[in-house]
Design a protein around this motif. Structure first.
Motif, PDB file in Angstrom:
ATOM      1  N   TYR A   7       0.825  -1.208   0.000  1.00  0.00           N
ATOM      2  CA  TYR A   7       0.000   0.000   0.000  1.00  0.00           C
ATOM      3  C   TYR A   7       0.852   1.248   0.000  1.00  0.00           C
ATOM      4  N   GLY A   8       0.387   2.261  -0.712  1.00  0.00           N
ATOM      5  CA  GLY A   8       1.024   3.576  -0.701  1.00  0.00           C
ATOM      6  C   GLY A   8       0.195   4.528   0.138  1.00  0.00           C
ATOM      7  N   GLU A   9       0.780   5.595   0.551  1.00  0.00           N
ATOM      8  CA  GLU A   9       0.069   6.580   1.360  1.00  0.00           C
ATOM      9  C   GLU A   9      -0.296   7.789   0.502  1.00  0.00           C
ATOM     10  N   GLY A  10      -1.487   7.775  -0.051  1.00  0.00           N
ATOM     11  CA  GLY A  10      -1.986   8.940  -0.761  1.00  0.00           C
ATOM     12  C   GLY A  10      -1.683   9.014  -2.244  1.00  0.00           C
ATOM     13  N   ARG A  11      -0.490   8.689  -2.661  1.00  0.00           N
ATOM     14  CA  ARG A  11      -0.129   8.783  -4.072  1.00  0.00           C
ATOM     15  C   ARG A  11       0.092   7.406  -4.668  1.00  0.00           C
ATOM     16  N   ARG A  44      -2.489   0.721  -4.272  1.00  0.00           N
ATOM     17  CA  ARG A  44      -2.133  -0.632  -3.861  1.00  0.00           C
ATOM     18  C   ARG A  44      -1.694  -1.426  -5.078  1.00  0.00           C
ATOM     19  N   VAL A  45      -0.842  -2.392  -4.814  1.00  0.00           N
ATOM     20  CA  VAL A  45      -0.352  -3.271  -5.865  1.00  0.00           C
ATOM     21  C   VAL A  45      -0.244  -4.681  -5.286  1.00  0.00           C
ATOM     22  N   GLU A  46      -0.627  -5.669  -6.087  1.00  0.00           N
ATOM     23  CA  GLU A  46      -0.521  -7.065  -5.652  1.00  0.00           C
ATOM     24  C   GLU A  46       0.953  -7.399  -5.404  1.00  0.00           C
ATOM     25  N   ALA A  47       1.227  -8.139  -4.362  1.00  0.00           N
ATOM     26  CA  ALA A  47       2.608  -8.484  -4.020  1.00  0.00           C
ATOM     27  C   ALA A  47       2.665  -9.860  -3.363  1.00  0.00           C
ATOM     28  N   TRP A  48       3.804 -10.496  -3.507  1.00  0.00           N
ATOM     29  CA  TRP A  48       4.055 -11.788  -2.871  1.00  0.00           C
ATOM     30  C   TRP A  48       5.367 -11.677  -2.121  1.00  0.00           C
TER      31      TRP A  48
END
Length: 60
Positions: A7-11, A44-48
């Motif tokens: 997750y990113g914060e805002g941007r 957000r971006v999918e991550a493993w």
């Protein structure tokens, strides 16, 4: 591997090579956007995450 999200914060999360400079040393005016974002929620971006080597792989 454990699936999750980064997750990113805002941007929106962006990837940029190390040799590129930022605007005023702060802003990244270009780059390759990852994942998705809407105006009201966090980016957000999918991550493993690999439990063995502790690396995180992103699905851009």
């Amino acid at each position: 591997m454990t699936q999750g999200k980064l997750y990113g914060e805002g941007r929106r999360i962006k990837w940029a090579p190390d040799h590129k400079k930022r605007i005023l040393g702060i802003f990244l005016g270009w780059g390759y956007p990852l994942g998705e974002s809407d105006g009201f929620r966090r980016s957000r971006v999918e991550a493993w995450r690999c439990e063995k080597c502790k690396k995180i792989l992103l699905d851009g």
